[in-house]
Design a protein around this motif. Structure first.
Motif, mmCIF file in Angstrom:
data_model
loop_
_atom_site.group_PDB
_atom_site.id
_atom_site.type_symbol
_atom_site.label_atom_id
_atom_site.label_comp_id
_atom_site.label_asym_id
_atom_site.label_seq_id
_atom_site.Cartn_x
_atom_site.Cartn_y
_atom_site.Cartn_z
ATOM 1 N N LYS A 30 0.846 -1.187 0.144
ATOM 2 C CA LYS A 30 0.127 0.049 0.072
ATOM 3 C C LYS A 30 0.964 1.304 -0.155
ATOM 4 C CE LYS A 30 -3.541 2.467 2.779
ATOM 5 N NZ LYS A 30 -4.343 2.363 3.771
ATOM 6 N N GLU A 31 2.044 1.345 0.764
ATOM 7 C CA GLU A 31 2.730 2.358 0.906
ATOM 8 C C GLU A 31 3.584 2.747 -0.233
ATOM 9 O OE1 GLU A 31 6.618 3.391 3.318
ATOM 10 O OE2 GLU A 31 5.126 2.665 4.685
ATOM 11 N N VAL A 32 4.099 1.784 -1.067
ATOM 12 C CA VAL A 32 5.020 1.941 -2.090
ATOM 13 C C VAL A 32 4.223 2.286 -3.454
ATOM 14 C CG1 VAL A 32 6.765 0.633 -1.358
ATOM 15 C CG2 VAL A 32 5.042 -0.504 -3.005
ATOM 16 N N GLU A 34 0.941 3.852 -3.224
ATOM 17 C CA GLU A 34 0.531 5.254 -2.872
ATOM 18 C C GLU A 34 1.631 6.366 -3.044
ATOM 19 O OE1 GLU A 34 -1.301 5.417 1.130
ATOM 20 O OE2 GLU A 34 -3.197 4.411 0.193
ATOM 21 N N ASP A 35 3.093 5.709 -2.873
ATOM 22 C CA ASP A 35 4.131 6.810 -2.995
ATOM 23 C C ASP A 35 4.556 7.033 -4.463
ATOM 24 O OD1 ASP A 35 4.101 7.377 -0.329
ATOM 25 O OD2 ASP A 35 5.719 6.170 0.059
ATOM 26 N N GLY A 36 3.605 6.129 -5.523
ATOM 27 C CA GLY A 36 4.170 6.585 -6.871
ATOM 28 C C GLY A 36 5.278 5.767 -7.107
ATOM 29 N N LEU A 37 5.730 4.729 -6.539
ATOM 30 C CA LEU A 37 7.029 3.856 -6.708
ATOM 31 C C LEU A 37 6.765 2.633 -7.673
ATOM 32 C CD1 LEU A 37 8.397 4.072 -3.226
ATOM 33 C CD2 LEU A 37 8.929 5.762 -5.300
ATOM 34 N N THR A 46 -1.046 4.243 -8.745
ATOM 35 C CA THR A 46 -1.390 4.650 -7.425
ATOM 36 C C THR A 46 -2.429 3.912 -6.614
ATOM 37 O OG1 THR A 46 -2.575 6.670 -7.844
ATOM 38 C CG2 THR A 46 0.140 6.652 -7.577
ATOM 39 N N ARG A 48 -3.850 0.770 -5.181
ATOM 40 C CA ARG A 48 -3.470 -0.843 -4.704
ATOM 41 C C ARG A 48 -4.526 -1.748 -5.608
ATOM 42 N NH1 ARG A 48 -4.187 -2.804 1.245
ATOM 43 N NH2 ARG A 48 -5.836 -1.342 1.029
#
Length: 71
Positions: A30-32, A34-37, A46, A48
């Motif tokens: 979720k974090e990566v 949402e961070d656009g990675l 972005t 999930r």
């Protein structure tokens, strides 16, 4: 490029990252995302829950995976 085989019609992006061992947990996925990675077919994704189908390519942290179907 690593091939990830799925049995269903699609897999969600967060699940794919875990299945391919690109992340350790759903929270990290979720974090990566949402961070656009994470890139989906060359574009930053972005969401999930984005549905990933056979033939789609996902990139993260310098690694690429292509989704295939066993049917």
């Amino acid at each position: 490029m690593e091939k990830i085989q799925i049995r269903d019609e699609f897999i969600k992006l967060g699940q794919l990252l875990k299945l391919a061992n690109l992340v350790e947990s759903g929270a990290m996925a979720k974090e990566v995302i949402e961070d656009g990675l994470v890139k989906y077919n060359g574009e930053v994704e972005t969401r999930r829950g984005k549905k990933i189908y056979p033939g789609d390519v996902v990139e993260f942290n310098g690694e690429s995976v292509i989704v295939t179907n066993d049917n």
